[in-house]
Design a protein around this motif. Structure first.
Motif, mmCIF file in Angstrom:
data_model
loop_
_atom_site.group_PDB
_atom_site.id
_atom_site.type_symbol
_atom_site.label_atom_id
_atom_site.label_comp_id
_atom_site.label_asym_id
_atom_site.label_seq_id
_atom_site.Cartn_x
_atom_site.Cartn_y
_atom_site.Cartn_z
ATOM 1 N N ASN A 178 0.844 -1.187 0.036
ATOM 2 C CA ASN A 178 -0.127 0.196 0.133
ATOM 3 C C ASN A 178 0.947 1.315 -0.074
ATOM 4 O OD1 ASN A 178 0.890 0.417 2.792
ATOM 5 N ND2 ASN A 178 -0.956 -0.120 3.615
ATOM 6 N N VAL A 179 2.114 1.177 0.162
ATOM 7 C CA VAL A 179 3.056 2.332 0.328
ATOM 8 C C VAL A 179 3.000 3.233 -0.994
ATOM 9 C CG1 VAL A 179 5.208 1.246 -0.410
ATOM 10 C CG2 VAL A 179 5.021 3.387 1.197
ATOM 11 N N ALA A 180 2.898 2.710 -2.134
ATOM 12 C CA ALA A 180 2.758 3.478 -3.409
ATOM 13 C C ALA A 180 1.335 4.191 -3.380
ATOM 14 C CB ALA A 180 2.620 2.724 -4.796
ATOM 15 N N ASP A 181 0.546 3.665 -2.781
ATOM 16 C CA ASP A 181 -0.657 4.586 -2.643
ATOM 17 C C ASP A 181 -0.740 5.855 -1.783
ATOM 18 O OD1 ASP A 181 -2.343 3.193 -4.733
ATOM 19 O OD2 ASP A 181 -3.068 1.680 -3.177
ATOM 20 N N ALA A 182 0.024 5.468 -0.842
ATOM 21 C CA ALA A 182 0.137 6.562 0.493
ATOM 22 C C ALA A 182 0.978 7.569 -0.113
ATOM 23 C CB ALA A 182 0.858 5.982 1.655
ATOM 24 N N VAL A 183 1.941 7.330 -1.069
ATOM 25 C CA VAL A 183 2.734 8.209 -1.670
ATOM 26 C C VAL A 183 2.223 9.316 -2.663
ATOM 27 C CG1 VAL A 183 4.933 8.806 -3.120
ATOM 28 C CG2 VAL A 183 5.003 6.958 -1.387
ATOM 29 N N LYS A 184 1.450 8.194 -3.557
ATOM 30 C CA LYS A 184 0.480 9.109 -4.609
ATOM 31 C C LYS A 184 -0.575 9.904 -4.073
ATOM 32 C CE LYS A 184 0.217 5.693 -7.775
ATOM 33 N NZ LYS A 184 -0.611 4.654 -8.317
ATOM 34 N N GLY A 185 -1.023 9.689 -2.591
ATOM 35 C CA GLY A 185 -1.993 10.477 -2.144
ATOM 36 C C GLY A 185 -1.555 11.947 -1.570
ATOM 37 N N GLN A 186 -0.254 11.811 -1.323
ATOM 38 C CA GLN A 186 0.355 13.284 -0.992
ATOM 39 C C GLN A 186 0.631 14.134 -2.143
ATOM 40 O OE1 GLN A 186 0.372 13.567 2.187
ATOM 41 N NE2 GLN A 186 -0.527 11.726 2.092
ATOM 42 N N GLY A 187 0.283 13.542 -3.401
ATOM 43 C CA GLY A 187 0.198 14.448 -4.666
ATOM 44 C C GLY A 187 1.234 15.428 -4.870
ATOM 45 N N GLY A 188 2.444 14.903 -4.305
ATOM 46 C CA GLY A 188 3.844 15.931 -4.779
ATOM 47 C C GLY A 188 3.755 17.209 -3.974
ATOM 48 N N ARG A 189 3.367 17.107 -2.585
ATOM 49 C CA ARG A 189 3.170 18.212 -1.963
ATOM 50 C C ARG A 189 4.479 18.611 -1.401
ATOM 51 N NH1 ARG A 189 -0.686 16.210 1.564
ATOM 52 N NH2 ARG A 189 -2.769 16.648 0.640
ATOM 53 N N GLU A 190 4.891 19.927 -1.261
ATOM 54 C CA GLU A 190 6.223 20.393 -1.038
ATOM 55 C C GLU A 190 6.769 19.926 0.255
ATOM 56 O OE1 GLU A 190 7.632 24.315 -1.820
ATOM 57 O OE2 GLU A 190 6.587 24.232 -3.653
ATOM 58 N N SER A 191 5.890 19.988 1.305
ATOM 59 C CA SER A 191 6.070 19.525 2.681
ATOM 60 C C SER A 191 6.452 17.895 2.837
ATOM 61 C CB SER A 191 5.257 20.062 3.572
ATOM 62 O OG SER A 191 4.088 19.727 3.129
ATOM 63 N N PHE A 192 5.903 17.247 1.946
ATOM 64 C CA PHE A 192 5.899 15.622 1.916
ATOM 65 C C PHE A 192 7.330 15.223 1.841
ATOM 66 C CE2 PHE A 192 5.342 11.854 -0.243
ATOM 67 C CZ PHE A 192 5.209 10.730 0.744
ATOM 68 N N LEU A 193 7.812 14.714 2.928
ATOM 69 C CA LEU A 193 9.359 14.186 2.855
ATOM 70 C C LEU A 193 9.444 12.755 2.553
ATOM 71 C CD1 LEU A 193 12.172 14.837 3.416
ATOM 72 C CD2 LEU A 193 11.750 14.242 5.990
ATOM 73 N N GLY A 194 8.379 11.888 3.070
ATOM 74 C CA GLY A 194 8.566 10.479 2.690
ATOM 75 C C GLY A 194 7.610 9.670 3.548
ATOM 76 N N VAL A 195 8.060 8.283 3.747
ATOM 77 C CA VAL A 195 7.151 7.173 4.480
ATOM 78 C C VAL A 195 8.172 6.631 5.536
ATOM 79 C CG1 VAL A 195 5.745 6.869 2.670
ATOM 80 C CG2 VAL A 195 7.731 5.838 2.455
ATOM 81 N N ASP A 196 7.497 6.154 6.473
ATOM 82 C CA ASP A 196 8.059 5.446 7.678
ATOM 83 C C ASP A 196 7.679 3.986 7.795
ATOM 84 O OD1 ASP A 196 8.254 4.561 10.535
ATOM 85 O OD2 ASP A 196 9.635 6.400 10.404
ATOM 86 N N VAL A 197 8.074 3.202 7.997
ATOM 87 C CA VAL A 197 7.576 1.687 8.124
ATOM 88 C C VAL A 197 8.458 0.987 9.344
ATOM 89 C CG1 VAL A 197 9.077 0.440 6.494
ATOM 90 C CG2 VAL A 197 6.767 -0.432 6.984
ATOM 91 N N SER A 198 7.491 0.309 10.092
ATOM 92 C CA SER A 198 8.183 -0.831 11.146
ATOM 93 C C SER A 198 7.448 -2.167 10.927
ATOM 94 C CB SER A 198 7.828 -0.299 12.356
ATOM 95 O OG SER A 198 8.804 -0.963 13.539
ATOM 96 N N SER A 199 6.397 -2.293 11.322
ATOM 97 C CA SER A 199 5.791 -3.763 11.363
ATOM 98 C C SER A 199 5.524 -4.046 9.928
ATOM 99 C CB SER A 199 4.421 -3.752 12.030
ATOM 100 O OG SER A 199 3.469 -2.722 11.822
ATOM 101 N N GLY A 200 5.137 -3.291 8.920
ATOM 102 C CA GLY A 200 5.100 -3.579 7.615
ATOM 103 C C GLY A 200 6.154 -4.256 7.093
ATOM 104 N N VAL A 201 7.279 -4.389 7.425
ATOM 105 C CA VAL A 201 8.462 -5.079 6.871
ATOM 106 C C VAL A 201 8.984 -6.131 7.786
ATOM 107 C CG1 VAL A 201 9.064 -3.182 5.250
ATOM 108 C CG2 VAL A 201 10.123 -3.304 7.506
ATOM 109 N N GLU A 202 8.004 -6.797 8.517
ATOM 110 C CA GLU A 202 8.225 -7.835 9.571
ATOM 111 C C GLU A 202 7.456 -9.084 9.272
ATOM 112 O OE1 GLU A 202 9.598 -4.901 13.165
ATOM 113 O OE2 GLU A 202 7.615 -5.847 13.481
ATOM 114 N N THR A 203 7.903 -10.224 9.864
ATOM 115 C CA THR A 203 7.235 -11.625 9.617
ATOM 116 C C THR A 203 6.561 -11.623 10.845
ATOM 117 O OG1 THR A 203 9.401 -12.569 10.305
ATOM 118 C CG2 THR A 203 8.656 -12.549 8.003
ATOM 119 N N ALA A 204 7.181 -11.192 12.156
ATOM 120 C CA ALA A 204 6.358 -11.199 13.516
ATOM 121 C C ALA A 204 6.925 -9.753 14.059
ATOM 122 C CB ALA A 204 7.161 -12.347 14.182
ATOM 123 N N PRO A 205 6.587 -9.265 15.418
ATOM 124 C CA PRO A 205 6.889 -8.203 16.008
ATOM 125 C C PRO A 205 8.262 -8.221 16.204
ATOM 126 C CG PRO A 205 4.758 -8.812 16.848
ATOM 127 C CD PRO A 205 5.208 -9.941 15.894
#
Length: 222
Positions: A178-205
């Motif tokens: 879903n991260v591509a949709d999250a990025v797209k949703g920011q519509g190239g806003r100047e203040s949008f810096l990026g994305v942060d992930v923790s649990s979404g790249v894990e197989t268990a906590p």
């Protein structure tokens, strides 16, 4: 690698830190909050960062910025980790004044997490203008849950109401799917810096997966 910045948070070993940096992560996060399954000591983080620097030198990839995550931490706790860090990330009740003071005292940039459920939370974030260097909009945790890393999303459309200048990261329930949709949703806003992930790249906590990390960074930056 162009595209939005990517922060991989909650790293606990050198292999995954190196895999993330090699794949193009811009920020790596270490959790210094004891109640988290991703908790590491400053000593352990220091050893990981040494291995990471060596790998960056040997292989020629860029050294990411290093972020320490804290929740209402005291001076002693902050001072133990500060020499390792480029950024503090605060997930507690730190006021704008407190964020400004700690940033100045330690000479370290400050990321302030803003838990979001509705538009009033976005409005509240404006109080940190000039006090935090980066804002991190994250899903508000359910009662009794950890402040972050819970795998919950929020309505990204709420960020349409954000009109301050402080750069921001989007977090909360992001995955390689879903991260591509999250990025797209920011519509190239100047203040949008990026994305942060923790649990979404894990197989268990607390258990990161190198393939998921690579897939996440690739999807975010494409």
């Amino acid at each position: 690698m162009s595209g939005p910045n990517v922060k991989i948070c909650g790293l606990k070993d050198a292999d995954h830190a190196i895999a993330a940096a090699r794949a193009g992560a811009d920020y790596l996060g270490f959790v210094f909050f004891r109640k988290s399954p991703r908790f590491v000591t400053p000593e352990a983080a220091g050893e990981i960062i040494l291995d990471l620097k060596q790998a960056a030198f040997d292989e020629g990839f860029n050294m990411p910025r290093i972020v320490g995550l804290f929740v209402d931490a005291g001076e002693k706790e902050l001072s133990e980790a500060a020499p390792l860090l480029t950024h503090f990330q605060f997930h507690g009740h730190e006021s704008p004044e407190r964020c400004r003071e700690l940033g100045e005292e330690f000479g370290i940039e400050v990321i302030k997490a803003i838990p979001v459920t509705d538009a009033s939370d976005i409005a509240e974030a404006k109080g940190y203008e000039g006090a935090a260097d980066i804002l991190l909009f994250d899903a508000k945790p359910p009662p009794g849950a950890r402040p972050g890393g819970n795998g919950a999303t929020f309505d990204w459309a709420l960020l349409n109401a954000y009109d301050a200048e402080t750069p921001y990261l989007v977090a909360g329930g992001l995955t390689p799917d879903n991260v591509a949709d999250a990025v797209k949703g920011q519509g190239g806003r100047e203040s949008f810096l990026g994305v942060d992930v923790s649990s979404g790249v894990e197989t268990a906590p607390g258990k990161k997966d190198a393939d998921l990390i690579k897939a996440f960074i690739s999807a975010a930056k494409s």
